[in-house]
Enzyme design. Structure first.
Site, PDB file in Angstrom:
ATOM      1  N   CYS A  10       0.870  -1.179   0.000  1.00 38.85           N
ATOM      2  CA  CYS A  10       0.000   0.000   0.000  1.00 38.85           C
ATOM      3  C   CYS A  10       0.907   1.229   0.000  1.00 38.85           C
ATOM      4  O   CYS A  10       2.077   1.129  -0.385  1.00 38.85           O
ATOM      5  CB  CYS A  10      -0.966  -0.021   1.184  1.00 38.85           C
ATOM      6  SG  CYS A  10      -0.165  -0.030   2.803  1.00 38.85           S
ATOM      7  N   ASN A  13       2.294   1.377   4.401  1.00 37.20           N
ATOM      8  CA  ASN A  13       2.581   0.109   5.095  1.00 37.20           C
ATOM      9  C   ASN A  13       2.257   0.195   6.600  1.00 37.20           C
ATOM     10  O   ASN A  13       2.916  -0.427   7.425  1.00 37.20           O
ATOM     11  CB  ASN A  13       4.038  -0.335   4.869  1.00 37.20           C
ATOM     12  CG  ASN A  13       4.341  -1.770   5.286  1.00 37.20           C
ATOM     13  OD1 ASN A  13       5.463  -2.084   5.664  1.00 37.20           O
ATOM     14  ND2 ASN A  13       3.373  -2.657   5.222  1.00 37.20           N
ATOM     15  N   CYS A  15      -1.453   0.698   7.373  1.00 28.40           N
ATOM     16  CA  CYS A  15      -2.897   0.412   7.488  1.00 28.40           C
ATOM     17  C   CYS A  15      -3.300  -0.819   6.667  1.00 28.40           C
ATOM     18  O   CYS A  15      -3.536  -1.889   7.221  1.00 28.40           O
ATOM     19  CB  CYS A  15      -3.728   1.619   7.034  1.00 28.40           C
ATOM     20  SG  CYS A  15      -3.445   3.129   8.000  1.00 28.40           S
ATOM     21  N   ARG A  16      -3.378  -0.668   5.363  1.00 31.46           N
ATOM     22  CA  ARG A  16      -3.949  -1.731   4.525  1.00 31.46           C
ATOM     23  C   ARG A  16      -3.033  -2.929   4.344  1.00 31.46           C
ATOM     24  O   ARG A  16      -3.467  -4.087   4.524  1.00 31.46           O
ATOM     25  CB  ARG A  16      -4.351  -1.168   3.151  1.00 31.46           C
ATOM     26  CG  ARG A  16      -5.499  -0.185   3.226  1.00 31.46           C
ATOM     27  CD  ARG A  16      -5.630   0.607   1.935  1.00 31.46           C
ATOM     28  NE  ARG A  16      -4.487   1.506   1.754  1.00 31.46           N
ATOM     29  CZ  ARG A  16      -4.271   2.236   0.684  1.00 31.46           C
ATOM     30  NH1 ARG A  16      -5.093   2.156  -0.351  1.00 31.46           N
ATOM     31  NH2 ARG A  16      -3.224   3.046   0.625  1.00 31.46           N
ATOM     32  N   SER A  17      -1.771  -2.704   3.941  1.00 35.88           N
ATOM     33  CA  SER A  17      -0.928  -3.872   3.648  1.00 35.88           C
ATOM     34  C   SER A  17      -0.536  -4.668   4.899  1.00 35.88           C
ATOM     35  O   SER A  17      -0.466  -5.906   4.829  1.00 35.88           O
ATOM     36  CB  SER A  17       0.288  -3.506   2.790  1.00 35.88           C
ATOM     37  OG  SER A  17       1.146  -2.609   3.430  1.00 35.88           O
ATOM     38  N   ASP A 127      -8.151   3.784   0.889  1.00 33.97           N
ATOM     39  CA  ASP A 127      -7.229   4.277   1.907  1.00 33.97           C
ATOM     40  C   ASP A 127      -8.023   4.766   3.125  1.00 33.97           C
ATOM     41  O   ASP A 127      -8.802   5.707   3.018  1.00 33.97           O
ATOM     42  CB  ASP A 127      -6.420   5.426   1.292  1.00 33.97           C
ATOM     43  CG  ASP A 127      -5.374   5.965   2.232  1.00 33.97           C
ATOM     44  OD1 ASP A 127      -5.412   5.634   3.430  1.00 33.97           O
ATOM     45  OD2 ASP A 127      -4.506   6.718   1.756  1.00 33.97           O
TER      46      ASP A 127
HETATM   47  P1  4NP Z   1      -1.808   2.744   4.080  1.00 35.36           P
HETATM   48  O1  4NP Z   1      -2.479   4.086   4.653  1.00 35.36           O
HETATM   49  O2  4NP Z   1      -1.253   3.105   2.714  1.00 35.36           O
HETATM   50  O3  4NP Z   1      -2.946   1.814   4.002  1.00 35.36           O
HETATM   51  O4  4NP Z   1      -0.749   2.360   5.079  1.00 35.36           O
HETATM   52  C1  4NP Z   1      -1.837   5.318   4.709  1.00 35.36           C
HETATM   53  C2  4NP Z   1      -0.905   5.564   5.697  1.00 35.36           C
HETATM   54  C3  4NP Z   1      -0.301   6.809   5.769  1.00 35.36           C
HETATM   55  C4  4NP Z   1      -0.634   7.786   4.860  1.00 35.36           C
HETATM   56  C5  4NP Z   1      -1.551   7.535   3.863  1.00 35.36           C
HETATM   57  C6  4NP Z   1      -2.147   6.291   3.788  1.00 35.36           C
HETATM   58  N1  4NP Z   1      -0.047   9.063   4.963  1.00 35.36           N
HETATM   59  O5  4NP Z   1      -0.405   9.941   4.178  1.00 35.36           O
HETATM   60  O6  4NP Z   1       0.839   9.269   5.821  1.00 35.36           O
END
Ligand code: 4NP
Length: 165
Positions: A10, A13, A15-17, A127
């Protein structure tokens, strides 16, 4: 036989992955497939490298019996295209970024994770970072469904021997 290697990707790294990592790892272990499928996760961005998963992701996952506490964020790098057979992106932007990073001779599969989620219109795991807790529950719904489909596909494609526990 060497293990089939799967990397979930993602943006951050956190939240989703990592959610996909823990959910799919649990399915792999429940099927007695730990020696046949290796799992990891990474982000296309580097902002959160070294940090544990987002508290909200960990909380939603814990309510369904998944433990994210041992995971730490890392960024995707060139070595991942040598190491992994399946690199599965959470959204279209992640997939575009991965395609730009992939060497021409990458022989693995670069794909949206929800490709394995059956017959649904939705192509992306949204997201959840800037939303509420319900977004994290939705991530889990999608990830659990796609994980079941992915496991079934890998077992068939690679002739893996499941030994359910
Ligand atoms: P992820 O979520 O891609 O699912 O880990 C996010 C984590 C951090 C951010 C965006 C999405 N950020 O903008 O910091």
């Amino acid at each position: 036989m060497s293990a089939v290697k799967v990397l979930f990707v993602c943006l951050g790294n956190i939240c989703r992955s990592p959610t996909a990592h823990a959910v799919f790892q649990q399915l792999v272990s429940a099927g007695g497939l730990d020696d046949q499928i290796a799992v990891d996760s990474a982000g296309t961005g580097d902002w959160h490298v070294g940090l544990p998963p987002d508290r909200r992701a960990s909380a939603s996952a814990a309510l369904r019996g998944y433990d994210l506490s041992g995971l730490r964020a890392r960024q995707v790098g060139p070595a991942d295209f040598v190491e992994y057979d399946y690199i599965l992106a959470m959204d279209e932007q992640n997939l575009r970024n991965l395609r730009q990073l992939a060497p021409k001779d990458f022989r693995g599969e670069l794909q949206l994770f929800l490709h394995y989620a059956g017959d649904r219109q939705q192509r992306e795991v949204p997201d959840p970072y800037y939303g509420g807790q319900d977004g994290f529950d939705q991530v889990l719904d999608l990830v659990e469904e796609a994980s079941r489909g992915l496991l079934q596909a890998l077992v068939q494609r690679h002739g893996l021997q499941a030994r359910p526990r």
